[in-house]
Design a protein around this motif. Structure first.
Motif, PDB file in Angstrom:
ATOM      1  N   LYS A 162       0.839  -1.198   0.000  1.00 57.81           N
ATOM      2  CA  LYS A 162       0.000   0.000   0.000  1.00 57.81           C
ATOM      3  C   LYS A 162       0.877   1.252   0.000  1.00 57.81           C
ATOM      4  CE  LYS A 162      -4.152  -1.874   2.169  1.00 57.81           C
ATOM      5  NZ  LYS A 162      -5.143  -1.733   3.275  1.00 57.81           N
ATOM      6  N   ALA A 163       0.655   2.076  -1.007  1.00 60.18           N
ATOM      7  CA  ALA A 163       1.500   3.256  -1.154  1.00 60.18           C
ATOM      8  C   ALA A 163       1.125   4.341  -0.150  1.00 60.18           C
ATOM      9  CB  ALA A 163       1.381   3.801  -2.570  1.00 60.18           C
ATOM     10  N   VAL A 164       2.159   4.957   0.368  1.00 53.45           N
ATOM     11  CA  VAL A 164       1.993   6.144   1.208  1.00 53.45           C
ATOM     12  C   VAL A 164       2.331   7.348   0.338  1.00 53.45           C
ATOM     13  CG1 VAL A 164       3.036   7.442   3.096  1.00 53.45           C
ATOM     14  CG2 VAL A 164       2.515   5.023   3.387  1.00 53.45           C
ATOM     15  N   THR A 165       1.446   8.331   0.328  1.00 54.44           N
ATOM     16  CA  THR A 165       1.660   9.493  -0.533  1.00 54.44           C
ATOM     17  C   THR A 165       1.916  10.732   0.313  1.00 54.44           C
ATOM     18  OG1 THR A 165       0.209   8.545  -2.215  1.00 54.44           O
ATOM     19  CG2 THR A 165       0.691  10.898  -2.384  1.00 54.44           C
ATOM     20  N   TYR A 166       2.919  11.493  -0.118  1.00 49.42           N
ATOM     21  CA  TYR A 166       3.259  12.727   0.606  1.00 49.42           C
ATOM     22  C   TYR A 166       3.451  13.834  -0.427  1.00 49.42           C
ATOM     23  CZ  TYR A 166       6.053  16.155   3.106  1.00 49.42           C
ATOM     24  OH  TYR A 166       6.525  17.320   3.635  1.00 49.42           O
ATOM     25  N   PRO A 167       2.754  14.959  -0.232  1.00 49.57           N
ATOM     26  CA  PRO A 167       2.900  16.071  -1.187  1.00 49.57           C
ATOM     27  C   PRO A 167       4.146  16.907  -0.900  1.00 49.57           C
ATOM     28  CG  PRO A 167       1.228  16.601   0.452  1.00 49.57           C
ATOM     29  CD  PRO A 167       1.716  15.226   0.786  1.00 49.57           C
ATOM     30  N   LEU A 168       4.986  17.020  -1.897  1.00 50.07           N
ATOM     31  CA  LEU A 168       6.204  17.811  -1.739  1.00 50.07           C
ATOM     32  C   LEU A 168       5.898  19.300  -1.928  1.00 50.07           C
ATOM     33  CD1 LEU A 168       8.637  15.546  -3.783  1.00 50.07           C
ATOM     34  CD2 LEU A 168       8.650  15.896  -1.315  1.00 50.07           C
ATOM     35  N   TYR A 208      14.291  -4.762   4.139  1.00 53.87           N
ATOM     36  CA  TYR A 208      13.016  -4.324   3.589  1.00 53.87           C
ATOM     37  C   TYR A 208      13.226  -3.802   2.166  1.00 53.87           C
ATOM     38  CZ  TYR A 208      11.760  -4.356   8.524  1.00 53.87           C
ATOM     39  OH  TYR A 208      11.540  -4.729   9.824  1.00 53.87           O
ATOM     40  N   GLN A 209      12.301  -4.161   1.320  1.00 60.15           N
ATOM     41  CA  GLN A 209      12.316  -3.609  -0.025  1.00 60.15           C
ATOM     42  C   GLN A 209      11.335  -2.435  -0.058  1.00 60.15           C
ATOM     43  OE1 GLN A 209      11.377  -6.801  -2.685  1.00 60.15           O
ATOM     44  NE2 GLN A 209      13.504  -7.354  -2.980  1.00 60.15           N
ATOM     45  N   LEU A 210      11.850  -1.300  -0.462  1.00 57.93           N
ATOM     46  CA  LEU A 210      11.016  -0.110  -0.586  1.00 57.93           C
ATOM     47  C   LEU A 210      10.948   0.308  -2.043  1.00 57.93           C
ATOM     48  CD1 LEU A 210      11.977   2.338   2.322  1.00 57.93           C
ATOM     49  CD2 LEU A 210       9.971   0.868   2.132  1.00 57.93           C
ATOM     50  N   GLU A 211       9.799   0.756  -2.433  1.00 58.18           N
ATOM     51  CA  GLU A 211       9.636   1.316  -3.771  1.00 58.18           C
ATOM     52  C   GLU A 211       9.194   2.767  -3.618  1.00 58.18           C
ATOM     53  OE1 GLU A 211       7.990  -2.922  -5.537  1.00 58.18           O
ATOM     54  OE2 GLU A 211       7.124  -1.041  -6.240  1.00 58.18           O
ATOM     55  N   ALA A 212       9.772   3.616  -4.435  1.00 54.90           N
ATOM     56  CA  ALA A 212       9.424   5.037  -4.361  1.00 54.90           C
ATOM     57  C   ALA A 212       9.097   5.563  -5.749  1.00 54.90           C
ATOM     58  CB  ALA A 212      10.572   5.838  -3.754  1.00 54.90           C
ATOM     59  N   HIS A 213       8.247   6.542  -5.761  1.00 58.09           N
ATOM     60  CA  HIS A 213       7.839   7.175  -7.018  1.00 58.09           C
ATOM     61  C   HIS A 213       7.655   8.656  -6.732  1.00 58.09           C
ATOM     62  CE1 HIS A 213       5.447   7.906 -10.704  1.00 58.09           C
ATOM     63  NE2 HIS A 213       4.715   8.684  -9.920  1.00 58.09           N
ATOM     64  N   ILE A 214       8.151   9.489  -7.622  1.00 54.15           N
ATOM     65  CA  ILE A 214       7.951  10.935  -7.472  1.00 54.15           C
ATOM     66  C   ILE A 214       7.402  11.466  -8.778  1.00 54.15           C
ATOM     67  CG2 ILE A 214       9.026  13.168  -7.024  1.00 54.15           C
ATOM     68  CD1 ILE A 214      11.196  11.705  -5.440  1.00 54.15           C
ATOM     69  N   VAL A 236       5.652   6.090  -1.458  1.00 50.77           N
ATOM     70  CA  VAL A 236       6.549   5.052  -0.940  1.00 50.77           C
ATOM     71  C   VAL A 236       5.726   3.811  -0.624  1.00 50.77           C
ATOM     72  CG1 VAL A 236       8.242   4.434   0.804  1.00 50.77           C
ATOM     73  CG2 VAL A 236       8.061   6.799   0.051  1.00 50.77           C
ATOM     74  N   THR A 237       6.193   2.696  -1.105  1.00 49.06           N
ATOM     75  CA  THR A 237       5.481   1.433  -0.886  1.00 49.06           C
ATOM     76  C   THR A 237       6.437   0.404  -0.313  1.00 49.06           C
ATOM     77  OG1 THR A 237       4.147   1.921  -2.838  1.00 49.06           O
ATOM     78  CG2 THR A 237       4.030  -0.320  -1.976  1.00 49.06           C
ATOM     79  N   LEU A 238       5.979  -0.280   0.704  1.00 45.81           N
ATOM     80  CA  LEU A 238       6.766  -1.371   1.264  1.00 45.81           C
ATOM     81  C   LEU A 238       6.543  -2.623   0.430  1.00 45.81           C
ATOM     82  CD1 LEU A 238       8.482  -2.689   3.527  1.00 45.81           C
ATOM     83  CD2 LEU A 238       6.348  -3.065   4.781  1.00 45.81           C
ATOM     84  N   GLY A 239       7.625  -3.197  -0.025  1.00 49.34           N
ATOM     85  CA  GLY A 239       7.530  -4.444  -0.774  1.00 49.34           C
ATOM     86  C   GLY A 239       7.660  -5.620   0.178  1.00 49.34           C
ATOM     87  N   SER A 240       8.537  -6.511  -0.153  1.00 47.55           N
ATOM     88  CA  SER A 240       8.685  -7.702   0.668  1.00 47.55           C
ATOM     89  C   SER A 240       9.777  -7.505   1.724  1.00 47.55           C
ATOM     90  CB  SER A 240       9.025  -8.896  -0.219  1.00 47.55           C
ATOM     91  OG  SER A 240      10.146  -8.587  -0.999  1.00 47.55           O
ATOM     92  N   VAL A 241       9.853  -8.469   2.617  1.00 47.60           N
ATOM     93  CA  VAL A 241      10.846  -8.431   3.691  1.00 47.60           C
ATOM     94  C   VAL A 241      11.644  -9.727   3.649  1.00 47.60           C
ATOM     95  CG1 VAL A 241      11.215  -8.189   6.178  1.00 47.60           C
ATOM     96  CG2 VAL A 241       9.274  -7.045   5.088  1.00 47.60           C
TER      97      VAL A 241
END
Lengths: 163, 216
Positions: A86-92, A115-121, A100-105
């Motif tokens: 589940k993505a967490v969204t933060y406005p810059l 921890y695997q993290l995925e980020a998108h901007i 930011v999304t948590l992937g697998s552990v």
């Protein structure tokens, strides 16, 4: 040393090849959070300063790319609980959003959880600034994404997974 | 066993065919006797790796747009002037890839080779310049200092980045996808990260992404 280094590189290739396949699920771990710290880095001829709330930066100031700035201002710091997938969204501050999304552990060499993290901007309606970033890290290990221009300086995002 | 910095350079010179006479005999003997040394020479002779290293060493800073991009260019210029291998920009890698018509399968092979290339490069550079990622700076006053060689630039490749020397507990960059922007990855060696980490001093990374899209 070289042999170990080459082996390490090989391991990195294998890790990449095994992306999404050879790691354990995230269900059995403590609920982690993502701590986002937004830093404005500028260069001033008059004097140098760093926000006292940025202690983790103090040891990096002679290192590239931080060495090109001498004023570091904390713009914001937020912490969000992470839930796998589940993505967490933060406005810059510049209109873009960081997701930011948590992937697998998985379990690291020292037995710690990785921890695997995925980020998108990106910004709605525009091409993504950062379409996708995947990193693997342990808890409390910050990493940085920088380069966005803002108010005559550069934004640095410090991302750290905390438990 | 580990190879010294001088030996690494000698092996690289051997791979490039730059050695003659006694030096060549010595390097060849070392390669014949040491599996480790032989591996280095063979890796250096790989066409993709050799081409990449050569190109990397000749990397020059490009024009910059905006403050952040100007800094990126400054970093590269400083590295070029110091004779230090520069960084590989995603856009340039991407352009070369499209120009040469590389297939997806070849890319997979290239990824592995690039990892090895980064490993060798970082190994050589780590011997040449000890990283000083730590700087005892007060929390308020910051000394203005010239860029140091603390963080090590890590090879970036389009949509697939792997660090050459991933420490067991460090931050590993698995993939970066930023099609329209130049990307540079700096590795911060252990000790350069503040004690924010509760369990030691792991390495980290700084991923710099140019704000302005790369012009096609």
């Amino acid at each position: 040393m070289m042999r170990r280094t080459v082996l390490g590189a090989g391991a990195a290739v294998l890790l990449t090849a095994a992306w999404g396949g050879g790691v354990a699920g995230a269900a059995s771990v403590k609920a982690p959070s993502i701590r986002l710290t937004i830093i404005l880095a500028t260069h001033a001829d008059g004097g140098a300063s760093i926000d006292a709330r940025l202690p983790s930066l103090s040891r990096l100031l002679k290192s590239e790319p931080f060495a090109h700035y001498n004023v570091f201002t904390l713009l914001d710091r937020k912490q969000f609980p992470l839930e796998a997938g589940k993505a967490v969204t933060y406005p810059l501050v510049n209109g873009r959003n960081v997701e930011v999304t948590l992937g697998s552990v998985s379990t690291g060499d020292a037995g710690e959880q990785r921890y695997q993290l995925e980020a998108h901007i990106g910004e709605p309606g525009k091409a993504a600034y950062l379409k996708g970033l995947q990193v693997t890290l342990s808890a409390n290990q910050p990493f940085y994404v920088g380069g966005q221009s803002y108010q005559g300086g550069t934004l640095f995002l410090e991302l750290a997974l905390v438990l | 066993m580990s190879l010294s910095h001088e030996t690494m350079l000698e092996l690289m010179a051997l791979a490039d065919g730059e050695l003659e006479g006694e030096a060549r005999d010595r390097a060849e003997k070392l390669a014949a006797e040491s599996e480790e040394a032989r591996g280095v020479v063979e890796a250096m002779r790989a066409p993709l790796l050799g081409a990449w290293l050569g190109e990397t060493l000749r990397e020059q800073a490009g024009a910059a747009d905006g403050v952040a991009d100007a800094v990126m260019a400054k970093i590269e210029r400083a590295r070029a002037e110091a004779g230090i291998a520069g960084v590989v920009r995603l856009s340039e890698v991407r352009a070369r890839r499209s120009a040469s018509g590389v297939t997806r399968g070849q890319l997979a092979v290239l990824g592995g080779v690039l990892v090895l290339a980064a490993t060798i490069l970082l190994y050589v550079r780590s011997d040449r310049q000890p990283g000083d990622g730590s700087s005892p700076v007060a929390s308020v006053d910051v000394p203005t200092a010239a860029p140091s060689a603390g963080p090590r630039p890590v090879l970036s490749a389009a949509n697939a980045v792997a660090q050459g020397t991933p420490p067991a507990q460090g931050v590993e960059v698995d993939e970066i996808d930023s099609p329209a922007h130049g990307v540079t990855v700096f590795e911060i060696p252990a000790g350069g990260i503040a004690a924010a980490a509760s369990g030691g001093t792991p390495s980290s990374v700084v991923i710099m992404i140019e704000d302005e899209p790369v012009k096609p």
